[in-house]
Design a protein around this motif. Structure first.
Motif, PDB file in Angstrom:
ATOM      1  N   ASN A 171       0.828  -1.218   0.000  1.00  0.00           N
ATOM      2  CA  ASN A 171       0.000   0.000   0.000  1.00  0.00           C
ATOM      3  C   ASN A 171       0.860   1.265   0.000  1.00  0.00           C
ATOM      4  O   ASN A 171       0.589   2.230   0.708  1.00  0.00           O
ATOM      5  N   GLY A 172       1.921   1.197  -0.785  1.00  0.00           N
ATOM      6  CA  GLY A 172       2.783   2.360  -0.962  1.00  0.00           C
ATOM      7  C   GLY A 172       3.833   2.542   0.113  1.00  0.00           C
ATOM      8  O   GLY A 172       4.691   3.413   0.002  1.00  0.00           O
ATOM      9  N   HIS A 173       3.794   1.712   1.132  1.00  0.00           N
ATOM     10  CA  HIS A 173       4.738   1.824   2.244  1.00  0.00           C
ATOM     11  C   HIS A 173       5.841   0.782   2.059  1.00  0.00           C
ATOM     12  O   HIS A 173       5.563  -0.422   1.996  1.00  0.00           O
ATOM     13  N   VAL A 174       7.082   1.250   1.957  1.00  0.00           N
ATOM     14  CA  VAL A 174       8.192   0.317   1.732  1.00  0.00           C
ATOM     15  C   VAL A 174       8.429  -0.529   2.985  1.00  0.00           C
ATOM     16  O   VAL A 174       8.649   0.008   4.078  1.00  0.00           O
ATOM     17  N   VAL A 175       8.359  -1.833   2.803  1.00  0.00           N
ATOM     18  CA  VAL A 175       8.555  -2.735   3.945  1.00  0.00           C
ATOM     19  C   VAL A 175       9.877  -3.483   3.861  1.00  0.00           C
ATOM     20  O   VAL A 175      10.307  -4.107   4.843  1.00  0.00           O
ATOM     21  N   LEU A 197       2.337  -0.949   9.675  1.00  0.00           N
ATOM     22  CA  LEU A 197       2.104  -0.120   8.491  1.00  0.00           C
ATOM     23  C   LEU A 197       1.273   1.084   8.900  1.00  0.00           C
ATOM     24  O   LEU A 197       0.608   1.059   9.943  1.00  0.00           O
ATOM     25  N   PRO A 198       1.303   2.155   8.083  1.00  0.00           N
ATOM     26  CA  PRO A 198       0.486   3.330   8.410  1.00  0.00           C
ATOM     27  C   PRO A 198      -0.991   2.977   8.589  1.00  0.00           C
ATOM     28  O   PRO A 198      -1.692   3.611   9.381  1.00  0.00           O
ATOM     29  N   ASP A 199      -1.463   1.934   7.880  1.00  0.00           N
ATOM     30  CA  ASP A 199      -2.879   1.571   8.007  1.00  0.00           C
ATOM     31  C   ASP A 199      -3.102   0.385   8.946  1.00  0.00           C
ATOM     32  O   ASP A 199      -4.149  -0.262   8.890  1.00  0.00           O
ATOM     33  N   PHE A 221       0.202 -11.321   7.495  1.00  0.00           N
ATOM     34  CA  PHE A 221       0.140 -11.678   6.086  1.00  0.00           C
ATOM     35  C   PHE A 221      -0.805 -10.707   5.385  1.00  0.00           C
ATOM     36  O   PHE A 221      -1.287  -9.756   5.987  1.00  0.00           O
ATOM     37  N   LEU A 222      -1.033 -10.920   4.067  1.00  0.00           N
ATOM     38  CA  LEU A 222      -1.764  -9.919   3.288  1.00  0.00           C
ATOM     39  C   LEU A 222      -3.267  -9.938   3.585  1.00  0.00           C
ATOM     40  O   LEU A 222      -3.869 -10.992   3.776  1.00  0.00           O
ATOM     41  N   GLU A 223      -3.856  -8.744   3.565  1.00  0.00           N
ATOM     42  CA  GLU A 223      -5.297  -8.607   3.727  1.00  0.00           C
ATOM     43  C   GLU A 223      -5.926  -8.250   2.386  1.00  0.00           C
ATOM     44  O   GLU A 223      -5.254  -7.714   1.496  1.00  0.00           O
ATOM     45  N   ASP A 224      -7.203  -8.554   2.236  1.00  0.00           N
ATOM     46  CA  ASP A 224      -7.895  -8.179   1.008  1.00  0.00           C
ATOM     47  C   ASP A 224      -7.787  -6.673   0.820  1.00  0.00           C
ATOM     48  O   ASP A 224      -7.958  -5.901   1.780  1.00  0.00           O
TER      49      ASP A 224
END
Lengths: 403, 403
Positions: free
Chosen positions: B298-302, B363-365, B370-373
């Motif tokens: 979501n645009g945030h470098v991890v 993350l900011p959100d 693991f990944l969310e929809d």
């Protein structure tokens, strides 16, 4: 009048009509052929000569257009072919379009999209488990009875019956070796399998239900999943077989349509574990096929694996393969996995037949643990057909040559 | 004059010129495009307009004809393209054949033949070993330092960047469950990888030596090997990953030719084990690539995995993949395996970044294991280019949607 007067009881009579792709000597023109007895009908030429609308599916260099056409077309084409080779009024037109089987070159009958190999024989899986994990509590891995275990293979090295198999080289490491060594495989094996050929594709995200098997799968072939056991043993943990299998997979030149195998349908073995709904075939039509396979080395039969003993059916394999949303393409091929019955003479690999080389086979030309250069391996099979007549499956053969 | 006046230092300047396939809005006509800055050149149309003999390779709906043409043609075409986008006398002819990148639709740039995935990062393999086999003496399997471990994946579900990824369903079984359950994956992960695209085929039985890598491989792309960890964990013993991976593999829309990456060549890490001759690259040119990858959710470098840390090079992977005699086809694609560097913020999967979910990312959100929809994953990368200018690799992005 040959080729029409196929002997009564011929396993390649008009009740069978498998499809292949052939060319004539000195010609590079490939086209779809249909086998009748020991002749091949140029099916595209027959369609043209008889003004059939199916010429566009049959006058082609691969079976893929026919595969993609779907079940209604498959039935219609089969009905038309049956008429062309049985109705007397067609004889004069069709007769010149037959070629003796011995005079044609047979080719890989379809372009393979993805190739998947399963592991669906309980006897095979238990034999392998006992050989490699003799101290394990259960010879099956915990997942075995819950899903048809499978993996992807190399579609670019699927070859037609008759192709010579060069002995692969690779790394191997015996437990007593301090480091791996490189060289020609010394444990080259066969795996007697049945391959299923997908015709109708499916969309990503749209699983294929058990009951839709026949809408997608066109037919089957025999398949030899050549395996270098020494290479495989060293490489396969943790991501599965790779170079131990990818050097070659042989398929028969003839694809038998499912429509020719109605009388061969049988119930699979009783299920010992409750299955998740997408795999539960207890309310489905019988999903097994009664195919009697024969494995010969240099003409000597070493095994007769019965396909009816397979725990997982081809329909279950298709449902599993797509349940995660993976799509199908025309030309996808999936192998059943080694077919092994419960009896010793029903094992579909030398690994099992010789119990990992400890009990050599006695062949007329000497003892055999694994394959030697020059050995010719031939898989053949038949299935019960209408009125007690056998349906012959095209054989798959290959000679091992020095790599 | 745009599009020619690409800002100095633009990673997609005339030193780069990656290849893709595009169509214009409302048209189904696909053709080869070459990226310059934020424009796409219709390369086939340019070839036609300038009377170039390469129109037959460029005015095509896939890169396959160009891939098959071989290294001399690759160099010639690249030299011609460089002239078309830099020599002032061509500008008037070529300018109308550019389209803003934002106005075109990008497609899967080549027809994928076989897809193989490797496991070539030592850091990744050690992390996975420590997570899943914490009590093992060595976090690497015994074969890891002797051969590049790999397996075949599903080529039919390789999709272009931007394709939505439906969350796969499948079987999973926690150690505490008495039986497997079925449902949408709850451990959907990414794997940040680099994919190598084979151009020139090879014959069965003819291994490709380390030094012939550049004769066969055309270029590279970014690759996200989406993985359902829960599905994978239950299915993968003994034959490797299957449904945990086969639902989708995303590749970037742009294939960067190896010729654009001369300045990125680096020596791979020092080898800790003696290699068998077919893998021994100690006397070869440097076989690693210094690619700086960035993974964003979501645009945030991890994560920022450094490709230069990969233990096995692409040339070694190609030599290994063919050493058993397996042939190559135009369009074969092989992935490097997850790229993970030694540092925590250099890990190429959520499995590693969150240590199997135990240490969620902030993350900011919100937190993420693991990944969310709805999550959008984007891999991007650059490499050192001539005169200190970066070579940009096309990004690969995908949004996870409900399955």
């Amino acid at each position: 009048m040959p080729p029409f007067d196929v002997p009564e009881g011929d396993p390649f009579g008009p009740h069978n009509l498998p499809y292949g792709v052939f060319s004539l000597p000195g010609s590079s023109h490939r086209t779809v052929g249909v086998r009748l007895g020991d002749h091949v009908l140029d099916a595209g030429a027959a369609a043209h000569a008889l003004g059939s609308p199916y010429a566009s599916l049959l006058a082609r260099p691969t079976l893929n257009p026919l595969l993609a056409a779907g079940r209604t077309a498959w039935s219609d084409v089969r009905r038309a072919l049956t008429a062309w080779v049985t109705v007397p009024s067609h004889r004069e037109t069709v007769a010149p379009l037959f070629h003796p089987l011995s005079s044609v070159e047979l080719h890989l009958p379809f372009e393979v999209a993805d190739y998947v190999d399963f592991y669906a024989s309980e006897n095979h899986a238990r034999n392998v488990g006992q050989i490699f994990r003799p101290d394990a509590e259960d010879s099956l891995t915990p997942n075995w009875k819950h899903l048809p275990i499978g993996y992807h293979g190399r579609s670019g090295t699927v070859v037609v019956s008759g192709t010579e198999i060069a002995r692969p080289s690779g790394q191997r490491k015996a437990p007593t070796d301090s480091a791996p060594v490189f060289g020609p495989s010394v444990r080259l094996d066969i795996e007697a399998e049945v391959g299923f050929v997908v015709g109708v594709p499916s969309r990503m995200g749209a699983p294929v239900a058990l009951g839709d098997f026949r809408e997608h799968v066109f037919g089957l072939c025999l398949l030899n999943d050549w395996s270098a056991r020494d290479v495989q043993a060293w490489e396969y943990v943790p991501l599965g077989p790779f170079l131990g299998k990818s050097f070659a997979t042989s398929v028969s030149a003839w694809i038998t349509p499912l429509d020719a195998l109605e009388e061969a349908l049988v119930a699979p073995p009783a299920r010992t574990h409750e299955l998740l709904p997408y795999l539960d075939d207890s309310d489905e039509e019988p999903g097994g096929y009664d195919l009697r396979i024969s494995v010969a080395v240099n003409g000597h039969v070493v095994s007769e694996p019965p396909f009816s003993t397979m725990y997982w059916t081809a329909a279950q394999q298709l449902a599993h393969m797509t349940v995660n949303g993976a799509s199908l393409r025309t030309g996808d091929l999936y192998g059943s996995g080694t077919v092994s019955g419960p009896a010793e003479h029903e094992r579909g690999s030398l690994l099992e037949l010789t119990w990992n080389g400890r009990e050599p086979l006695e062949l007329p030309d000497g003892k055999r643990t694994f394959l030697e250069d020059g050995d010719v391996v031939t898989l053949s099979a038949w299935a019960p057909g209408p009125h007690g007549v056998r349906v012959g499956l095209g054989e798959v053969t290959g000679r091992v040559v020095q790599g």
